[in-house]
Design an enzyme around this catalytic site. Structure first.
Site, PDB file in Angstrom:
ATOM      1  N   ILE A  12       0.854  -1.183   0.000  1.00 49.37           N
ATOM      2  CA  ILE A  12       0.000   0.000   0.000  1.00 49.37           C
ATOM      3  C   ILE A  12       0.894   1.238   0.000  1.00 49.37           C
ATOM      4  O   ILE A  12       1.622   1.490   0.961  1.00 49.37           O
ATOM      5  CB  ILE A  12      -0.933   0.026   1.219  1.00 49.37           C
ATOM      6  CG1 ILE A  12      -1.782  -1.244   1.292  1.00 49.37           C
ATOM      7  CG2 ILE A  12      -1.825   1.261   1.168  1.00 49.37           C
ATOM      8  CD1 ILE A  12      -2.715  -1.286   2.491  1.00 49.37           C
ATOM      9  N   ASP A  13       0.833   1.999  -1.065  1.00 54.14           N
ATOM     10  CA  ASP A  13       1.581   3.252  -1.150  1.00 54.14           C
ATOM     11  C   ASP A  13       0.726   4.374  -0.573  1.00 54.14           C
ATOM     12  O   ASP A  13      -0.407   4.597  -1.024  1.00 54.14           O
ATOM     13  CB  ASP A  13       1.930   3.583  -2.607  1.00 54.14           C
ATOM     14  CG  ASP A  13       2.994   2.659  -3.170  1.00 54.14           C
ATOM     15  OD1 ASP A  13       3.697   2.016  -2.374  1.00 54.14           O
ATOM     16  OD2 ASP A  13       3.115   2.587  -4.414  1.00 54.14           O
ATOM     17  N   MET A  14       1.278   5.074   0.412  1.00 57.27           N
ATOM     18  CA  MET A  14       0.549   6.152   1.081  1.00 57.27           C
ATOM     19  C   MET A  14       1.255   7.488   0.859  1.00 57.27           C
ATOM     20  O   MET A  14       2.485   7.561   0.879  1.00 57.27           O
ATOM     21  CB  MET A  14       0.452   5.875   2.579  1.00 57.27           C
ATOM     22  CG  MET A  14      -0.276   4.591   2.943  1.00 57.27           C
ATOM     23  SD  MET A  14      -2.010   4.569   2.412  1.00 57.27           S
ATOM     24  CE  MET A  14      -2.655   6.036   3.214  1.00 57.27           C
TER      25      MET A  14
END
Length: 213
Positions: free
Chosen positions: A82-84
């Site tokens: 998950i890229d935040m």
């Protein structure tokens, strides 16, 4: 973890020949991500000896890929990345992004993590895109949003610049997964290429310190 960050953007399949060579020589668990859009690709990678397959943008666009793959290779072989990214006034809000951080979605970290858990993911890697390569330490505010609210293992990525940063991560969350890239491959203010992975004694010292906290 080996991530081909340009594969999805360029519609390029994994380099199976190269990955097969790496898997034959590797003597530790190996995870690969990049350009994976189908169950057949996942099955092929696992067949090469890749223990874990990482999925990112493809999951946002086709969540059913995770449940389909889980029934075939098992949830233990599937990792969701998950890229935040921080957005908004003073950058105090986080959103899930895709396409190497170039495209924002309407998803929150907790919402997306919970959905991935329900779909059968085996592990979640949370990457703070803003801290990638900055060597300034992990983003604890980001991890706090989801810590203790899901049950699957979590690995934190983005910002590690010293072994002290890893110690601080363990001190706050216990023996969570600690991932790093630049920390292990560059050194000094000019970021000269230099492999600097911790020795066995250094790793044991970091872990033992965390266990005594």
């Amino acid at each position: 973890m080996i991530f081909d960050i340009g594969a999805s953007k360029n519609n390029r399949e994994p380099d199976y020949a190269l990955l097969a060579k790496i898997a034959r020589e590797c003597r530790m668990p190996l995870c690969y991500g990049g350009g994976i859009i189908s169950v057949s690709q996942i099955e092929r990678l696992v067949g090469l000896g890749i223990e874990r397959v990482a999925l990112n943008t493809s999951l946002i666009e086709h969540p059913k890929l995770l449940s389909d793959a889980s029934s075939l290779v098992g949830s233990q072989s599937l990792v969701a990345v998950i890229d935040m990214k921080r957005v908004g006034l003073f950058q105090k809000t986080y959103v899930v992004v895709k396409n190497n951080g170039m495209t924002s979605t309407a998803k929150t970290l907790l919402e997306w993590s919970s959905q991935l858990e329900a779909l059968g993911v085996g592990e979640i890697v949370i990457q703070a895109v803003d801290r990638d390569g900055m060597l300034s330490g992990y983003d604890f505010d980001l991890i706090d949003l989801v810590w203790g609210k899901i049950s699957v293992p979590i690995t934190v990525l983005g910002g590690a610049g010293s072994f002290n940063h890893i110690e601080a991560l363990f001190a706050r969350y216990g023996l969570v997964g600690a991932a790093a890239g630049s920390l292990f491959s560059v050194k000094g203010k000019f970021r000269a290429p230099l492999v600097s992975y911790p020795s066995r004694s250094e790793k044991e010292a970091i872990i033992n310190k965390a266990l005594t906290l």
